[in-house]
Enzyme design. Structure first.
Site, PDB file in Angstrom:
ATOM      1  N   ALA A 173     -35.828   6.022  37.003  1.00  0.00           N
ATOM      2  CA  ALA A 173     -37.003   5.180  37.223  1.00  0.00           C
ATOM      3  C   ALA A 173     -36.745   4.145  38.314  1.00  0.00           C
ATOM      4  CB  ALA A 173     -37.404   4.494  35.924  1.00  0.00           C
TER       5      ALA A 173
ATOM      6  N   GLU B  38     -43.462  23.989  33.807  1.00  0.00           N
ATOM      7  CA  GLU B  38     -42.150  24.317  33.246  1.00  0.00           C
ATOM      8  C   GLU B  38     -41.337  23.044  33.051  1.00  0.00           C
ATOM      9  OE1 GLU B  38     -39.376  25.484  36.921  1.00  0.00           O
ATOM     10  OE2 GLU B  38     -41.337  26.474  36.999  1.00  0.00           O
TER      11      GLU B  38
ATOM     12  N   LYS C 243     -38.582  20.293  33.479  1.00  0.00           N
ATOM     13  CA  LYS C 243     -37.736  19.905  34.604  1.00  0.00           C
ATOM     14  C   LYS C 243     -36.327  19.651  34.063  1.00  0.00           C
ATOM     15  CE  LYS C 243     -37.373  16.669  38.475  1.00  0.00           C
ATOM     16  NZ  LYS C 243     -35.997  16.242  38.192  1.00  0.00           N
TER      17      LYS C 243
ATOM     18  N   ASP D  35     -32.537  18.635  33.739  1.00  0.00           N
ATOM     19  CA  ASP D  35     -31.716  17.580  34.329  1.00  0.00           C
ATOM     20  C   ASP D  35     -30.296  18.112  34.502  1.00  0.00           C
ATOM     21  OD1 ASP D  35     -30.942  15.172  35.353  1.00  0.00           O
ATOM     22  OD2 ASP D  35     -30.914  14.105  33.448  1.00  0.00           O
TER      23      ASP D  35
ATOM     24  N   TYR E 206     -35.614  29.357  38.456  1.00  0.00           N
ATOM     25  CA  TYR E 206     -37.025  28.963  38.503  1.00  0.00           C
ATOM     26  C   TYR E 206     -37.649  29.054  39.901  1.00  0.00           C
ATOM     27  CZ  TYR E 206     -34.737  24.564  39.842  1.00  0.00           C
ATOM     28  OH  TYR E 206     -33.936  23.628  40.440  1.00  0.00           O
TER      29      TYR E 206
ATOM     30  N   LYS F 122     -42.762  13.089  35.699  1.00  0.00           N
ATOM     31  CA  LYS F 122     -41.603  12.528  35.010  1.00  0.00           C
ATOM     32  C   LYS F 122     -42.000  11.923  33.653  1.00  0.00           C
ATOM     33  CE  LYS F 122     -38.203  12.858  38.114  1.00  0.00           C
ATOM     34  NZ  LYS F 122     -37.538  11.620  38.541  1.00  0.00           N
TER      35      LYS F 122
ATOM     36  N   CYS G 112     -15.160 -19.347  33.861  1.00  0.00           N
ATOM     37  CA  CYS G 112     -14.816 -17.959  33.552  1.00  0.00           C
ATOM     38  C   CYS G 112     -14.352 -17.864  32.099  1.00  0.00           C
ATOM     39  CB  CYS G 112     -13.704 -17.471  34.488  1.00  0.00           C
ATOM     40  SG  CYS G 112     -13.037 -15.854  34.053  1.00  0.00           S
TER      41      CYS G 112
ATOM     42  N   CYS H 206     -10.284 -16.897  32.163  1.00  0.00           N
ATOM     43  CA  CYS H 206      -9.225 -17.815  32.626  1.00  0.00           C
ATOM     44  C   CYS H 206      -9.674 -19.267  32.689  1.00  0.00           C
ATOM     45  CB  CYS H 206      -8.710 -17.379  33.993  1.00  0.00           C
ATOM     46  SG  CYS H 206      -9.897 -17.639  35.342  1.00  0.00           S
TER      47      CYS H 206
ATOM     48  N   CYS I  96     -16.024 -15.749  39.225  1.00  0.00           N
ATOM     49  CA  CYS I  96     -14.852 -16.562  38.889  1.00  0.00           C
ATOM     50  C   CYS I  96     -14.082 -16.868  40.161  1.00  0.00           C
ATOM     51  CB  CYS I  96     -13.969 -15.794  37.899  1.00  0.00           C
ATOM     52  SG  CYS I  96     -12.340 -16.515  37.652  1.00  0.00           S
TER      53      CYS I  96
ATOM     54  N   CYS J 268      -6.659 -15.060  37.064  1.00  0.00           N
ATOM     55  CA  CYS J 268      -7.593 -14.503  36.080  1.00  0.00           C
ATOM     56  C   CYS J 268      -7.128 -13.121  35.639  1.00  0.00           C
ATOM     57  CB  CYS J 268      -8.996 -14.420  36.662  1.00  0.00           C
ATOM     58  SG  CYS J 268     -10.223 -13.802  35.491  1.00  0.00           S
TER      59      CYS J 268
END
Length: 723
Positions: free
Chosen positions: A50, A132, A134, A136, A244, A334, A439, A442, A457, A463
């Protein structure tokens, strides 16, 4: 303050200026090309379908509004990504193009209406179409000659793919020989290589038992399996195939005059086809089949991300032809991203290898699309606050708080995200989330640069989250270049507790020789007496290093090899640079406020505010100060070599302005630096000379105001000894 990039990202295309459109078009092109490479080449997508489709739509909308931006290199004319150099390349006789996308019923209805208009048909005329699932997976083209499988190739960039013939031969569902009598002499079958859910779970279990990385989803597993350099590995993976479509076909060779008829022939020839393929005659029938497949999606046993519609008549397909990178006669409808609602128990901050602080939602586990989700992305600090990168509200300006009931989306079945908040269910005691300014690993300061949404950081040298990456950089070829201390050794030393920060490298030999040492390096796995002795010797010869390499090795953001040289040419020593950085921050302030020390650093030739602020942030962090002090006890930075350091301009600060006649500005700067001068980008009290060429402007006026010596080009050359 929002950047131009942030503004153009948020603003409607119709409101963009020509300059903004050009910048946004270029930025989107670079981003989309990166995503194409990660998806098609690396099998490791970093955004959802998306999100990717949204980028594509905006890119193409800009080209529609500003046609002059659409050139030969436009991504709207391209498909996929260039094939990997790991495989031999195969040129497709017929390009493998992609499909246009639809996300709403209205778009499907308009697709059918557009076909009628193009063909001059009545508004209620039937147009037979196939529908048909689709799949993936990974697109693949199989070339059969005289019925025998000759070559197999991936889509690649649509025009040239990768030769995966030997790997495809290991897929049991792909016939090696088509024995039917009506198979054309040359026929390219096109389809999708995929992996079923059960097989995916089994292969990930084997990966886990072997201590290997898990695949993110079946599509990545299928793509990674098909693109193995060793066909034996592919053979061990349970890949499957659906046919296909087709590419090159010898003249007069098609077995039918409709899409559905050719698919029926595929089935007769022994090629696997999807049983959910049907013929529909109206937009209403297409949408009804779409919803039927959507309902069955979770129980199919393999991943799909939509339904593909194709005009059934091949004669009409030829009349309709193609537009850009897609056929006019086909469309991919989709599915929306799968969503669910659960409670956000807490927000956890993760620190990446580059120091970026990334918020993660820790959720009450919920099943979304057949997968249990307990973590989701919160992207960045502004996303939690309910504002975009340009300071604009998102989700209606609703922030995200611990304890909230939130909508989770598995967009593209890859990266779970928090996309909404159930405000009416918010606990009464829920408080706005305070993003940490230290952070969590650290406790160094975490800062945001102007125009950026990421907080980082500053304690890179100490760190733990960044340590291995920072030490690897420290010993790299262009930094300290310590032979025998590569990535594997750094990782091992860190895990063994031998090297936690750069200074530890130079105390390693002494600690190893200490009688109290529990395990000598020579006795550790992968080491021996000779290799340990060689490493200690390699470390010893790096106790003296050019000062610019020392600075580069510290890993300060935006300070690469070139900027390290620029800064040290100006300041001379690490101590002087550090003092300038500390003086640039007035007491009690977090950021530079324009004092003289700050102005001087910003004015250093080639530096500027972004680099200067990164340097100031680094040296202002007490943890870094301690780490640098520890390092300086072990290492002696050597000054940059300066030719003619005793000349008339050595040590002087020079500013060039206006057009020079006898050399380019870059040549003049390089010559000044060779002679030991410091080249600055702006005029200040510390400037010794301003060299003014034709049409000199504000810098010349500033020099006269401050009483700085102004030289002509000839006077400068004479002073420098080059006249």
């Amino acid at each position: 303050m929002a950047t131009d990039t942030a503004r153009t990202t948020e603003i409607d295309v119709a409101a963009l200026t020509a300059d903004e459109a050009a910048k946004e078009h270029a930025r989107l092109g670079e981003e989309i090309a990166g995503h194409d490479k990660r998806y098609y080449q690396d099998d490791a997508p970093t955004v959802s379908d998306a999100e990717y489709d949204a980028l594509r739509r905006r890119y193409e909308a800009i080209e529609d509004a500003f046609p002059e931006l659409k050139g030969m290199d436009s991504l709207s004319e391209k498909v996929g990504a260039a094939p990997s150099s790991k495989f031999a390349k195969i040129r497709h006789a017929v390009p493998m193009l992609s499909l246009g996308n639809a996300f709403a019923a209205e778009e499907v209805e308009e697709f059918v209406a557009r076909i009628r208009r193009f063909l001059g048909l009545a508004t209620d005329a039937e147009v037979a179409m196939t529908a048909e699932p689709k799949i993936d997976g990974l697109s693949c083209s199989l070339r059969y000659e005289e019925g025998r499988l000759i070559v197999a190739a991936t889509r690649g960039d649509g025009f040239e793919g990768e030769d995966v013939t030997q790997n495809v031969r290991t897929i049991s569902e792909v016939p090696q020989h088509l024995k039917a009598k009506d198979v054309p002499a040359v026929f390219e079958v096109r389809g999708e290589v995929y992996m079923g859910h059960t097989d995916f779970a089994a292969i990930n279990e084997r990966q886990k038992e072997a201590g290997k990385p898990l695949f993110a989803n079946p599509r990545n597993a299928a793509a990674g399996s098909l693109r193995q350099l060793d066909p034996k590995i592919t053979a061990s993976r349970p890949l499957r195939f659906f046919a296909y479509a087709w590419g090159e076909v010898s003249e007069g060779g098609l077995p039918a005059d409709t899409q559905s008829g050719v698919i029926t022939a595929f089935n007769r020839w022994g090629l696997p086809t999807n049983p959910l393929t049907v013929v529909c005659r109206t937009a209403e029938e297409l949408l009804a089949h779409y919803h039927s497949i959507e309902e069955q999606r979770a129980s199919l046993g393999y991943d799909i991300d939509g339904v593909v519609y194709k005009v059934d008549s091949l004669a009409l397909q030829r009349r309709l032809g193609f537009v850009s990178r897609s056929p006019r006669w086909a469309l991919a409808h989709k599915f929306p991203a799968q969503r669910a609602i659960t409670q956000l128990e807490r927000i956890e901050i993760q620190v990446g290898r580059t120091g970026a602080l990334t918020p993660v939602a820790k959720l009450t586990p919920i099943t979304v699309g057949g997968v249990v989700v307990s973590n989701a992305s919160l992207h960045n600090e502004d996303y939690i606050k309910g504002i975009g990168g340009g300071g604009e509200p998102i989700r209606g300006g609703i922030d995200i708080r611990e304890g909230d009931w939130v909508t989770i989306q598995r967009a593209g079945d890859v990266i779970p995200q928090v996309v909404g908040v159930e405000l009416e269910r918010r606990p009464a005691d829920a408080k706005p989330y305070e993003f940490p300014t230290l952070c969590p690993v650290c406790h160094s300061h975490a800062v945001r640069e102007d125009g950026e949404v990421v907080r980082r950081c500053t304690g890179g040298l100490i760190c733990a989250a960044q340590a291995v990456e920072r030490i690897r950089h420290f010993v790299s070829r262009d930094a300290f270049d310590i032979e025998g201390l590569g990535e594997k050794q750094v990782q091992a030393f860190y895990e063994w507790g031998l090297v936690k920060q750069p200074a530890d490298i130079f105390t390693l030999a002494a600690r190893d020789a200490d009688p109290a040492a529990l395990t000598r390096l020579k006795n550790r796995d992968g080491w021996g007496e000779t290799s340990a002795r060689n490493l200690f010797a390699a470390i010893e010869v790096r106790r003296q290093v050019p000062v610019n390499r020392f600075l580069y090795a510290l890993g300060i953001r935006h300070v690469g090899e070139t900027n390290a040289k620029r800064l040290l040419r100006h300041y001379g020593t690490i101590e002087a640079l550090r003092e300038a950085a500390l003086n640039a921050v007035p007491p009690g302030e977090e950021h530079p406020k324009g004092n003289e020390a700050w102005a001087e650093m910003v004015a250093t030739e080639g530096i500027g505010a972004v680099v200067a602020e990164a340097v100031v942030d680094f040296f202002a962090e007490p943890n870094n100060e301690a780490a640098v002090d520890a390092l300086l006890k072990e290492v002696t930075p050597e000054p940059l070599e300066v030719v003619a350091a005793s000349g008339a301009v050595a040590g002087k600060t020079v500013v060039f302005t206006g057009a020079l006649e006898k050399m380019t500005r870059d040549e003049a700067k390089a010559m000044a630096e060779r002679l030991g001068a410091k080249v600055a980008g702006s005029v200040s009290k510390k400037t010794d000379y301003v060299v003014a060429g034709a049409d000199a402007g504000s810098k010349l006026a500033k020099a006269r105001e401050l009483g700085v010596a102004v030289l002509s080009e000839d006077e400068w050359l004479e002073l420098a000894g080059a006249g």
